[in-house]
Design an enzyme around this catalytic site. Sequence first.
Site, PDB file in Angstrom:
ATOM      1  CG  HIS A  68       8.446 -18.428  -0.665  1.00 16.86           C
ATOM      2  ND1 HIS A  68       7.786 -18.258   0.531  1.00 16.86           N
ATOM      3  CD2 HIS A  68       9.263 -17.358  -0.796  1.00 16.86           C
ATOM      4  CE1 HIS A  68       8.187 -17.114   1.092  1.00 16.86           C
ATOM      5  NE2 HIS A  68       9.081 -16.553   0.309  1.00 16.86           N
ATOM      6  CB  CYS A  78     -11.179   7.833  -3.556  1.00 21.72           C
ATOM      7  SG  CYS A  78      -9.450   8.055  -3.119  1.00 21.72           S
ATOM      8  CB  CYS A 100      -6.714   8.375  -9.110  1.00 24.75           C
ATOM      9  SG  CYS A 100      -7.828   7.285 -10.016  1.00 24.75           S
TER      10      CYS A 100
END
Lengths: 108, 298
Positions: B116, B214, B259
């Site tokens: 890369h 969510c 969460c």
Amino acid sequence: MATPKPRIKVPKTAKVGEVIAIKTLISHDMESGQRKDKEGKLIPRKIINKFSCTFNGQPVFACDIEPAISANPYFEFNARLSESGSLKFTWVDDDGSIYADEHQIEVA
Amino acid sequence: MSDRRGRRLAERCHVKRLSWAIALAAAAGPGMVVLAADGPVDDQLVIDGREMITRTMAPAGHPLPEVLSGWLFREAETRATEADSFANPGMLAVERGEELWNTVDGSAGKSCTSCHGNAADSMKTVGANYPKWDAAAAKPVNVELQINKCRVAQMGAEAYGFDAPDQLALTAYVKHQALGTPMHLDLAAGDMQSWWDKGKAVYYTRMGQLNLACASCHEASTGKYIRADHLSQGQVNGFPTYRFNTGGMVSLHNRFRGCIRDTRAEMPKAFSDELLALEVYVTWRGTGLSVETPAVRQ
């Protein structure tokens, strides 16, 4: 832990009497000595316990560092310089290692 | 309750609130800022002289009129730390990531650089365009999984385990190359649209003992407090993120799992189809926001 690496951010040039900001940061775990590992044994304390900055040999800023300071301690302070010279920074580790850095500044 | 009583009660509450405001203002004294009870703030994020897009029009079909970066919901000190790339502790991970980028690993004797080259060129938009469709695997691939794919297939190295420090560092480094670039996903590629649909279903599914989706917090209650914390839109443009809470980097799937744990549900595995779909959908919800990796949060 990777070897602690000091970083500093200071202007390359300044005017006489100008207040410049000096920022320093060193990567360090700052193991407080109060944590326990998975077996319940205390992890020995290993912190940076002193930091100092001098300009042409004169003290600018220095402090003791205690275990409550977080990882990767960051210090920012100001200085007023009247001549060109070199700012030297040192960090002292609990194991006796000293990490140092230097910065040339032109004051006109 | 009679109308009169209701009005009296409302007046009393109003007076009480007013006296609180006065008390706060008095306690704060001159030169101190009393935090407003609801965000977001009106502020401009500039990192190393580059203006970030932290507020933009939502893409078509978005449930909210405006897309807001989580940066706008944080306190002044936290915002200032992110705006100064020297003070941002997340940059330590980015530096470590740069070392890894140039380090040869695995049986093929290659580093990331071997294929890369300079990341500043080759990774310029990657952080803004992932997850991307991976035709061979017939599913979307995010940056962490793409790094692992490269490591195994190209470098003959071992894949990073979830949240290994090197995975966090290299992901942060790669995404940081896209700093400032607005996020945009190509949903027309392959089956991306069906993953978006799946992710949307996850986003709106209530789960856990607390029965929260969510959307319950990040859509319906944006700007409100959840205990002492300020609810943002739950945007993902700053991951991996430096958190003062843990004093370390937090990956997106770690955040998702955190969460979900907080709703008291069973957590899906990191990089599971469920969370990958959610990543596709939530990334789309932040379309147009600048990549802020490594963002600084509380």
